[in-house]
Enzyme design. Structure first.
Site, PDB file in Angstrom:
ATOM      1  N   GLU A  61       0.828  -1.210   0.000  1.00 39.65           N
ATOM      2  CA  GLU A  61       0.000   0.000   0.000  1.00 39.65           C
ATOM      3  C   GLU A  61       0.859   1.256   0.000  1.00 39.65           C
ATOM      4  O   GLU A  61       0.506   2.261  -0.634  1.00 39.65           O
ATOM      5  CB  GLU A  61      -0.943  -0.009   1.206  1.00 39.65           C
ATOM      6  CG  GLU A  61      -2.065  -1.021   1.133  1.00 39.65           C
ATOM      7  CD  GLU A  61      -1.640  -2.442   1.459  1.00 39.65           C
ATOM      8  OE1 GLU A  61      -2.421  -3.373   1.178  1.00 39.65           O
ATOM      9  OE2 GLU A  61      -0.519  -2.609   2.011  1.00 39.65           O
ATOM     10  N   HIS A 130     -11.233  -6.812   7.486  1.00 44.05           N
ATOM     11  CA  HIS A 130     -11.634  -6.574   6.100  1.00 44.05           C
ATOM     12  C   HIS A 130     -13.064  -6.049   5.998  1.00 44.05           C
ATOM     13  O   HIS A 130     -13.679  -6.132   4.932  1.00 44.05           O
ATOM     14  CB  HIS A 130     -11.533  -7.866   5.277  1.00 44.05           C
ATOM     15  CG  HIS A 130     -10.143  -8.383   5.104  1.00 44.05           C
ATOM     16  ND1 HIS A 130      -9.484  -9.074   6.098  1.00 44.05           N
ATOM     17  CD2 HIS A 130      -9.291  -8.309   4.062  1.00 44.05           C
ATOM     18  CE1 HIS A 130      -8.275  -9.404   5.671  1.00 44.05           C
ATOM     19  NE2 HIS A 130      -8.131  -8.958   4.440  1.00 44.05           N
TER      20      HIS A 130
END
Length: 326
Positions: A61, A130
């Protein structure tokens, strides 16, 4: 193009329109190329635009946002995907300290026109790492625009506005909405960021919602109508800029407010909306402001437990009935 499309198809359509319109637009992220994205939200882009415009990245990321920032500073308009919004935590330095501050710190000499797309929110049993709705994380950072569409046409229109913005935009796509369907956006459709929409007219109570809580609020409004309670539903669409004029106009009509958000109650965006209404519209209210938000716990994996943590239609109906009787 079909008259009705899914939310996930609208993401790909919105990106494709801007890629065709502006050669400086590129997309980057994990598995967004030939794989079409883990949620199939970039399906067809690699075939049409190729590896020069659609970049598959390593699973990093920090690398994704670092590359996007550099590209934006040197004349491109990158659209970076962080697969799950939970993983903003892995690149938070770029998101909080670098991207939103560069234009300010250079006195406007350098702009960072990038979009960070991400799949956000719960309700699908993806577990604690998530499933989070993290709009509140980003709302705490000055310098970022925040978009969170609730329907396919708004996805396309707000995507266009986000990519054309000279300031960075975080674009939340709710996982629970990907399969939902709605009218396709007309050609050239652009929805100005910071403009809320009245999703349903009403006269007795205002329900303010965002992203997946919009269809939730609409469902609750349908049930409330059977009780003779007329609920107006406001789809905020954006948190920055925040269209409080629309909210206050609705409260002026209904005198009652329920805010429906998926963020945890503690530090959620609903607290900001409530404080502004209390500050600027106190005389409009005939009852306390109520917030229906997620509980302040990690999201459970089990479906039955997750439904006890996140907002539900029943919770909205209960809050609204209580206020209507106040």
């Amino acid at each position: 193009m079909a008259d009705v499309i899914t939310y996930r198809e609208a993401v790909a359509e919105g990106l494709a329109r801007e890629l065709r319109r502006d050669s400086s637009v590129v997309c980057l992220g994990e598995d967004i190329g030939a794989a079409g994205g883990v949620f199939k939200t970039t399906a067809g882009l690699f075939a049409e635009f190729g590896r020069e415009r659609v970049w598959d990245t390593p699973i990093s990321e920090q690398a994704i946002l670092g590359v996007a920032m550099g590209a934006a500073m040197t004349g491109m308009r990158p659209v970076a995907e962080i697969m799950f919004s939970d993983f903003f935590a892995c690149c938070f330095d770029y998101l909080a300290n670098e991207i939103p501050k560069m234009r300010y710190m250079t006195g406007g000499q350098v702009t960072v026109p990038l979009v960070v797309r991400t799949a956000n929110g719960g309700g699908l049993g993806f577990g604690a790492q998530h499933s989070q709705a993290v709009e509140n994380w980003v709302l705490a950072i000055p310098g970022l625009k925040i978009a969170a569409p609730s329907n396919p046409a708004d996805v396309v229109g707000m995507m266009a506005a986000a990519i054309r913005s000279d300031d960075p935009v975080v674009f939340f796509e709710h996982k629970g909405l990907f399969a939902s369907k709605g009218p396709a956006a007309p050609e050239g459709h652009v929805v100005e960021l910071g403009t809320a929409a009245v999703a349903r007219e009403g006269s007795d109570i205002t329900l303010v919602a965002l992203a997946a809580t919009v269809p939730m609020a609409l469902a609750a409004a349908g049930l409330l109508a059977a009780d003779g309670i007329s609920a107006e539903v406001i789809d905020l669409r954006c948190l920055v800029p925040l269209d409080m004029a629309c909210v206050l106009a609705s409260v002026a009509k209904t005198s009652r407010l329920v805010i429906v958000e998926e963020n945890p109650f503690q530090g959620g965006w609903g607290g900001t909306v409530a404080s502004i209404v209390a500050d600027e519209g106190f005389e409009l209210l005939d009852a306390p402001i109520r917030r229906v938000a997620a509980a302040c716990v990690p999201l459970p994996f089990a479906d039955a437990l997750e439904q006890l943590v996140i907002p539900t239609v029943d919770a909205v109906v209960t809050a609204a009935r209580t206020l209507a009787a106040y």
